[in-house]
Design a protein around this motif. Structure first.
Motif, PDB file in Angstrom:
ATOM      1  N   UNK A  14       0.651  -1.288   0.022  1.00  0.00           N
ATOM      2  CA  UNK A  14      -0.010  -0.519   0.062  1.00  0.00           C
ATOM      3  C   UNK A  14       0.631   0.730  -0.345  1.00  0.00           C
ATOM      4  N   UNK A  48       7.970  -1.428   3.509  1.00  0.00           N
ATOM      5  CA  UNK A  48       7.639  -2.478   4.896  1.00  0.00           C
ATOM      6  C   UNK A  48       8.776  -3.645   5.651  1.00  0.00           C
ATOM      7  N   UNK A 107       9.125 -12.700   7.523  1.00  0.00           N
ATOM      8  CA  UNK A 107       8.900 -11.621   8.049  1.00  0.00           C
ATOM      9  C   UNK A 107       7.595 -11.272   7.763  1.00  0.00           C
ATOM     10  N   UNK A 149       4.612 -10.273  10.132  1.00  0.00           N
ATOM     11  CA  UNK A 149       3.604  -9.141  10.375  1.00  0.00           C
ATOM     12  C   UNK A 149       2.328  -8.959   9.762  1.00  0.00           C
ATOM     13  N   UNK A 179      -0.827  -8.468  12.307  1.00  0.00           N
ATOM     14  CA  UNK A 179      -1.557  -7.155  12.147  1.00  0.00           C
ATOM     15  C   UNK A 179      -0.881  -5.744  11.901  1.00  0.00           C
ATOM     16  N   UNK A 180       0.459  -6.256  11.670  1.00  0.00           N
ATOM     17  CA  UNK A 180       1.200  -4.776  12.227  1.00  0.00           C
ATOM     18  C   UNK A 180       1.940  -4.384  10.481  1.00  0.00           C
ATOM     19  N   UNK A 228      -1.076  -3.713   6.992  1.00  0.00           N
ATOM     20  CA  UNK A 228      -3.100  -3.640   6.286  1.00  0.00           C
ATOM     21  C   UNK A 228      -2.967  -5.216   5.725  1.00  0.00           C
ATOM     22  N   UNK A 229      -4.295  -5.414   6.700  1.00  0.00           N
ATOM     23  CA  UNK A 229      -4.504  -6.840   6.257  1.00  0.00           C
ATOM     24  C   UNK A 229      -5.700  -6.528   4.451  1.00  0.00           C
ATOM     25  N   UNK A 230      -5.616  -5.085   3.803  1.00  0.00           N
ATOM     26  CA  UNK A 230      -6.407  -4.893   2.796  1.00  0.00           C
ATOM     27  C   UNK A 230      -5.371  -4.221   1.920  1.00  0.00           C
ATOM     28  N   UNK A 231      -4.557  -4.326   2.605  1.00  0.00           N
ATOM     29  CA  UNK A 231      -3.590  -4.333   1.246  1.00  0.00           C
ATOM     30  C   UNK A 231      -2.623  -5.142   0.989  1.00  0.00           C
TER      31      UNK A 231
END
Lengths: 289, 289
Positions: B182, B186, B200, B204, B208-209, B211-214
């Motif tokens: 996104x 990262x 890794x 991550x 939840x570190x 985005x689960x949506x991008x």
């Protein structure tokens, strides 16, 4: 430095010990800090201070709190490991006016741009954002060896190498830390954070993928473009413990722009483990001085 | 392109599948490649080819092999995850003359300087080091989508972001890969390698570190200063599998300067998992074209 302020000081507390030390320093200087704990991030017992919990994205509740408590200054302190998901953000009117840029920043900004946006949003609620170092200057690293052990020549070479890398990745707005072992860069910090990176170095060392005969150094520096009102590099006893597990010779941070938590405990741990901890000066061009 | 060569071709084989594909391509073009397996690195069954095993540091044995087998061209191929410890290195006379600089490079050089030294040492034995892509040009990535899925607008933004980071860390001689999700960087690849970095990212994401949506993109590029005769970025089916586990939308590599192994299998895996794999053009200044 905070004497004579008309309003109350708020500390927006993320994870880790830093916000607690800032709150104690504020109290010692005569403030009565109001603690705004970030849900899922602030992980300490805050009962000693007046406190309340809000969601990371709940800017609307934050605005109400600031005016209800007569808060005129806000310190952002501690880690925020999780970004709010879009559905968690409860906008207020001031936010809605800026919505498209806010959405863009939250979804795709680096840590630094997100912090800048958070600072602007808070200041739009009528409070000034100040740096934790203005409240707790005693927590800042000083120049030179902090404990009994000083870096040697090899360590200085690793410090220079890792510092150069830390600045480069800071400029990319990725992370603040890097590890050099025997002059070779072995790890750069991303979203996993310093402890995650040190755990990786420890396992790479155990697998024989990093020299077992050269120790190496962790360097943490401010991002060059960073707003020093938030997210200064922080080290403490656990950083030293993790550096020891990774087989490192020591840790270098930027003097005047990094927090040292639990200094006495940390330096005892470092001395016992044979590690140095030092503050270095980094010039504007990234040259070691 | 290798027709009419007077001497024999040797392949110094590290880990992974690349050396095997190079050996097969060499055989198909009429060569009878001699395989020099690196101990603890070459992990395939090489019985189909004439082969011998040597230690990473055993330059002396290598020199004897090259002249005994009449070898005039050497391809370096595959991964070398472990550097030789100093005590493992058995020098010959040519090495001893260059000893101080060799020690310095092995102990403290980045991957790129070590490779340069290895190339110079081999050429000092009388053979020419050529690129694996000269033997197996069919393995190189081409421009554009390689499978059925093409990157979308968001993916292009992630590609540009991750490519910029990959070039910056390449210039530091750390790694070749980075992950942007996104629009946010990262992870940067260090000694752990691409698969380690993707693991890794997967954890991550699970914590939840990220985005689960991008979704995000892995980019692997040559280091800007890299000698393309060794260590070109390589992807294959397992890279795609690991990228899928990390929840990524796809993978971009540099067209003409990255190897694609098991292309058919890899693209089937990618299509089934809904991932794109594409080759991109990177300008001299690192601009996407």
């Amino acid at each position: 430095m905070t004497q004579g302020a008309a309003g109350r000081l708020a500390i927006i507390a993320g994870s880790g010990f830093l916000p607690y030390y800032v709150a104690e320093a504020a109290q010692q200087s005569g403030e009565t800090p109001f603690i705004i704990r970030l849900k899922n991030e602030a992980d300490l017992d805050w009962t000693k201070f007046e406190n309340v919990s809000i969601s990371v994205g709940d800017v609307s509740a934050l605005g109400k709190l600031l005016s209800a408590q007569g808060i005129d200054r806000v310190v952002l302190s501690g880690g925020v490991s999780r970004r709010p998901e879009w559905r968690e953000i409860r906008p207020n009117f001031k936010m809605i006016a800026k919505m498209p840029s806010i959405i863009r920043t939250l979804l795709s900004g680096g840590d630094d741009t997100v912090l800048q946006m958070v600072i602007r949003l808070i200041e739009a609620q009528g409070a000034r954002v100040i740096g934790a170092h203005e409240i707790a200057p005693g927590l800042l690293a000083t120049t030179g060896a902090l404990g009994n052990i000083a870096p040697g020549d090899d360590d200085h070479r690793d410090i220079a190498k890792a510092a150069k890398a830390a600045l480069a990745l800071g400029a990319l707005d990725v992370g603040q830390g890097s590890v050099s072992v025997g002059g070779r860069l072995v790890a750069l910090e991303g979203v996993e954070g310093t402890d995650g990176m040190l755990a990786r170095v420890a396992s790479l060392r155990a697998e024989g993928r990093i020299s077992s005969r050269r120790k190496g150094v962790l360097v943490k520096l401010c991002k060059p473009q960073q707003d020093i009102r938030a997210d200064l590099p922080t080290i403490g006893p656990s950083t030293v413990e993790n550096a020891a597990k990774a087989g490192l010779a020591g840790i270098a941070v930027e003097a005047g722009r990094a927090f040292v938590l639990d200094r006495e405990v940390m330096l005892r741990v470092a001395d016992d483990a044979g590690l140095f901890v030092c503050g270095i000066d980094v010039g504007l061009a990234g040259e070691m001085m």
